[in-house]
Design an enzyme around this catalytic site. Structure first.
Site, short mmCIF file in Angstrom:
data_model
loop_
_atom_site.label_atom_id
_atom_site.label_comp_id
_atom_site.label_asym_id
_atom_site.label_seq_id
_atom_site.Cartn_x
_atom_site.Cartn_y
_atom_site.Cartn_z
N SER A 46 16.15 -2.76 -19.97
CA SER A 46 14.70 -2.68 -19.86
C SER A 46 14.22 -1.35 -20.43
CB SER A 46 14.27 -2.82 -18.41
OG SER A 46 14.83 -1.80 -17.62
N GLU A 58 27.23 3.02 -13.58
CA GLU A 58 26.55 4.24 -13.14
C GLU A 58 27.56 5.31 -12.75
OE1 GLU A 58 25.46 6.74 -9.71
OE2 GLU A 58 26.58 4.89 -9.58
N LYS A 99 23.91 2.36 -2.15
CA LYS A 99 23.45 1.20 -1.38
C LYS A 99 23.83 1.30 0.09
CE LYS A 99 22.88 -1.73 -5.24
NZ LYS A 99 23.41 -2.71 -6.16
N HIS A 116 16.64 7.04 -12.54
CA HIS A 116 15.73 6.95 -11.40
C HIS A 116 14.92 8.22 -11.23
CE1 HIS A 116 18.61 3.77 -10.58
NE2 HIS A 116 17.63 3.19 -9.93
N GLU A 167 0.84 -1.21 0.00
CA GLU A 167 0.00 0.00 0.00
C GLU A 167 0.87 1.26 0.00
OE1 GLU A 167 -0.16 -2.51 2.09
OE2 GLU A 167 -2.22 -3.16 2.46
N TRP A 168 1.99 1.14 0.66
CA TRP A 168 2.93 2.26 0.78
C TRP A 168 3.37 2.73 -0.61
CZ3 TRP A 168 8.39 2.95 0.07
CH2 TRP A 168 8.99 3.93 0.86
N GLU A 213 27.85 -4.77 -4.07
CA GLU A 213 27.05 -4.81 -2.85
C GLU A 213 27.41 -6.02 -1.97
OE1 GLU A 213 22.85 -4.88 -3.92
OE2 GLU A 213 22.64 -6.62 -2.64
N CYS A 243 25.62 -0.75 -11.14
CA CYS A 243 25.08 0.58 -10.79
C CYS A 243 24.99 0.80 -9.29
CB CYS A 243 23.72 0.75 -11.44
SG CYS A 243 22.58 -0.59 -11.15
N1 GLN Z 1 19.17 -5.00 -17.58
C1 GLN Z 1 18.56 -4.50 -16.39
C2 GLN Z 1 17.59 -3.40 -16.76
O1 GLN Z 1 17.86 -2.71 -17.70
C3 GLN Z 1 19.58 -3.95 -15.43
C4 GLN Z 1 18.94 -3.41 -14.19
C5 GLN Z 1 19.91 -3.09 -13.06
O2 GLN Z 1 21.06 -2.91 -13.22
N2 GLN Z 1 19.43 -3.00 -11.86
O3 GLN Z 1 16.59 -3.20 -16.10
ZN ZN Z 2 21.63 -0.82 -13.22
#
Ligand code: GLN
Ligand code: ZN
Length: 765
Positions: A438, A670, A111, A699, A16-17, A610, A648
């Site tokens: 994507s 990134e 992160k 983002h 819901e958030w 990470e 990234c």
């Molecule tokens: N190939 C993924 C996308 O384009 C990479 C996503 C990511 O690095 N978090 O969504």
């Molecule tokens: Zn990425």
């Protein structure tokens, strides 16, 4: 003896958030309604903890975006570009900092330690004077008390960790910054003390990071001051994600309790305890239940552990039984998982179940185990049953991993040769343009996927829909003028979940969501058995996309380390071994893609960094097996196949060597949200492969113009050769709208054209 918690998931049982936030951003939910909805969620999470019977309930960990950002705005750390005047920071400014708006780039995001949670990095500017604009923990405390009669334990990020994770000043200035912040923290504590608050939890996970004795003394001094300011309040100095550094010295900090992680830091923390004991007058926070993983604990075993000899050393004024860290990193409740095999379901423990375990363990310690023997034994037998299930051990898989040789992790030709062969095959221009994989997942895409998953849409018509989407976007990409295209990943909800659905050994949950950044949640699959490759996982869509264009289309795979790090993983096998199993499966997929004529294959590893251990001495070993797993997955590729990888939202400076070792031909990385800081690192490290420093922040809904992208590339050109550079966004475009993506990519292609032009002019001179 008390039962305690450190933090609770904020997203709600049905996310819901997320929905409330996104509706608000889309202009569909008024600010007041958003605030009301947030309050409901907050109260619900407290109620759950109250009903579980927990005695120390955290308050103030809830947030409308990120808890670090909450601290920053509380201290008035609003970068000037957001034009904040006086008084508490309004919600729209708060969101602007998180997401960017109009002209203003969002604050950096990175992160949170070694997790996949991203926080907004507090930004100090020249002459920043922090001020306490409001006392958020106090508000939370009052609200919990008033609405539910809870005597809450306010939670704050401690001054050291907050400062350590901030940016905008050189490290020598750390003491000054700490000094500036200390009175603000003191003020918060004084006000909490006046209110009658008993305990406050100051989260200091940065104390598990390696740091000097001198720096530790500085932290000690801060806590001295806090204690002087508010001597009546009891501070729980809470550490997590590893063992406490400078343990002995910390024992004499003027705090009433110290919380230790007995999952990530068990061995070291135990060693410290047995060596130096624990002060009688302090409370020991025992982070015994794993806040990072979803397996049920063997409570009999944990009980035995707690009653073992080390307890003599830790004979203190009281214990708090708690999770190893905030429960933010695991899903809310197993109850919603109605479709899992029961053996598995019985072995799981999400946030709600962890609370039950904590309370049960506490009761068993206080009242004696006999009284609870049935329940305690149940946890043991559930885990035993899972251990003996046929999924757990597949002889063929284990034999295959045993057969792996060094040769399997080396490509057939060295990079220098591959570069030539690939250039001949791909004939790309200078500064080739591409995206990360994507493309926007419209409501329509989601709706269709949902319908198909619920069985309301036939396989046939779903496939047609996906193909139509691919077709549409191949044309869009061609029209924009990108050089290396992608199919768009429309068939995937998530880059890890998707592979979890296709590989044996994983299950995906129905509602196992975890916050990743802002409103974005991920559903990590559960890796419970040996990993088996069933059949091609990504071929259909990529091959279809390639059939529509003469430009190369990238095959998109998620790398073994990212699949590992973003899943909830079994604990009975060493992680390197699990990584090898995943890598073997991916290696097979690479082969299939190649055989279908795909010339560029990208294997994303955004989680490689990470997973880097926080303790320096464990890093090399991790990087070694992680890199080996990536290579095992990719090295089978023919020299003419260009292997890309992508990373990234992390600090990369310290792993550049490992990045080279991956032996990928091209890496996209990134750099836009950290404003090109990474580029600097290439001044010191000689990097010979190709690289696409992400030129804009995906983002943020903001559309970057051509100039800012060329500017970033110019910076890169200071340390890298033109022939090494690619132009691409800094991550996948899935969360953007079609309009945002198209406009940004047009500008990006324009930027690349300008760079080519500039380069041609230089070449002529
Ligand atoms: N190939 C993924 C996308 O384009 C990479 C996503 C990511 O690095 N978090 O969504
Ligand atoms: Zn990425």
């Amino acid at each position: 003896m008390e039962s305690s918690n450190l933090g609770f998931p904020r997203i709600g049982a049905q996310r819901e958030w997320k929905k409330a936030l996104e509706n608000h951003w889309a202009g569909k939910l008024e600010e007041n309604d958003l605030i009301a909805e947030m309050k409901q969620l907050r109260l619900e999470s407290w109620r759950q903890q109250q009903e579980a019977g927990l005695s120390r309930i955290p308050v103030g960990d809830f947030t409308c975006y990120d808890h670090m950002l909450d601290m920053a705005v509380m201290f008035g750390l609003v970068p000037r570009r957001f034009g904040h005047g006086e008084g508490p920071v309004p919600l729209h400014t708060y969101f602007a900092m998180a997401r960017g708006d109009g002209e203003n780039a969002a604050c950096e995001m990175t992160k949170w330690f070694n997790t996949n949670y991203h926080y907004i990095v507090p930004e100090w500017e020249k002459d920043t004077e922090p001020v306490l604009l409001e006392n958020r923990p106090l508000e939370a405390y009052r609200e919990a008390k008033k609405c539910l009669g809870i005597e809450g334990k306010p939670v704050l990020i401690g001054p050291y960790t907050f400062t350590k994770l901030s940016k905008g000043f050189p490290s020598e200035k750390l003491p000054t910054i700490l000094e500036q912040l200390t009175p603000l923290y003191a003020q918060i504590l004084i006000e909490l003390e006046c209110e009658g608050v008993q305990w406050v939890q100051l989260d200091e996970p940065a104390l598990v990071l390696p740091h000097s004795q001198e720096e530790h003394e500085m932290v000690a001094a801060v806590y001295e001051k806090l204690n002087q300011a508010a001597p009546g309040i009891r501070i729980m100095l809470q550490t997590y994600f590893g063992s406490l550094e400078h343990y002995k010295r910390t024992l004499s900090f003027p705090v009433a309790g110290i919380g230790l992680d007995f999952q990530a830091g068990r061995e070291e923390n135990l060693k410290s305890l047995s060596q130096h004991g624990f002060p009688e007058e302090k409370v020991l926070g025992i982070g015994i239940l794993d806040g990072r993983n979803i397996w049920r604990a063997d409570l009999l075993q944990e009980l035995e552990f707690l009653q073992d000899e080390w307890t003599q050393q830790a004979a203190c004024s009281g214990w708090w039984i708690q999770p190893s860290c905030s429960l933010l990193h695991i899903p809310l409740s197993v109850k919603q998982e109605t479709e899992l095999p029961s053996v598995l379901k019985h072995s799981l423990s999400f946030a709600e179940e962890k609370l039950e375990e904590i309370v049960l363990l506490t009761h068993a310690l206080v009242e004696g185990a006999e009284k609870f023997s049935e329940k305690l034994a149940a946890s043991h037998s559930a885990l035993e049953e899972l251990a003996h299930s046929p999924w757990r051990t597949r002889k063929d898989v284990q034999e295959a991993t045993d057969r792996i040789t060094d040769q399997d992790t080396r490509r057939l030709a060295p990079y220098s040769e591959r570069k030539t062969i690939q250039a001949q095959r791909l004939t790309l221009p200078l500064f080739p343009t591409t995206t990360i994989g994507s493309l926007p997942q419209s409501d329509e895409v989601r709706r269709n996927r949902r319908a198909w998953k619920q069985g309301k849409q036939s396989d046939e018509s779903y496939r047609e829909f996906i193909q139509q989407e691919i077709r549409k976007w191949i044309h869009v990409q061609e029209e924009i003028g990108l050089d290396v295209l992608v199919h768009g990943e429309f068939e995937r909800t998530d880059m890890v979940e998707y592979f979890g659905e296709k590989l044996e050994g994983f299950v995906v949950t129905r509602q196992g969501w975890v916050q990743s950044y802002g409103s974005r949640c991920v559903k990590p699959p559960i890796l419970f058995g040996d990993v088996v490759y069933r059949k091609p996982m990504t071929l259909k869509e990529v091959v279809y996309a390639q059939s529509l264009t003469s430009k190369p289309v990238k095959g998109m795979l998620t790398g073994p380390i990212t699949i590992l790090n973003w899943s909830f993983v079994r604990e009975d096998l060493p992680r390197p071994q699990v990584a090898r199993q995943i890598a073997l499966a991916l290696r097979e997929e690479v082969k299939q893609l190649e055989e279908s004529g795909i010339s560029v294959i990208q294997m994303d590893e955004p989680a490689l960094r990470e997973g880097l251990p926080l303790k320096a001495k464990e890093r090399d070993a991790y990087l070694e097996w992680a890199v080996a797993a990536f290579r095992l997955a990719t090295a089978g590729a023919h020299p003419a196949t260009q292997v890309h990888t992508h990373m990234c939202y992390s600090e990369f400076h310290d792993i550049l060597d490992a990045i080279q070792e991956l032996d990928a031909d091209v890496i996209s990385i990134e750099t836009s949200r950290s404003h090109g800081d990474l580029i600097q690192a290439f001044e010191e490290v000689h990097y010979e492969r190709e690289i696409g420093p992400g030129v804009y922040d995906i983002h943020s809904p903001r559309i970057p113009n051509r100039e800012e992208m060329t500017r970033l590339m110019h910076r890169a050109l200071r340390v890298l050769n033109p022939s090494q550079l690619w132009v691409n966004p800094d991550c996948g475009l899935k969360t953007r709208t079609r309009e945002e993506a198209v406009s940004s990519l047009r500008n990006l292609v324009e930027a690349a054209r300008q760079l080519r032009k500039e380069h041609a002019e230089i070449a002529q001179k």
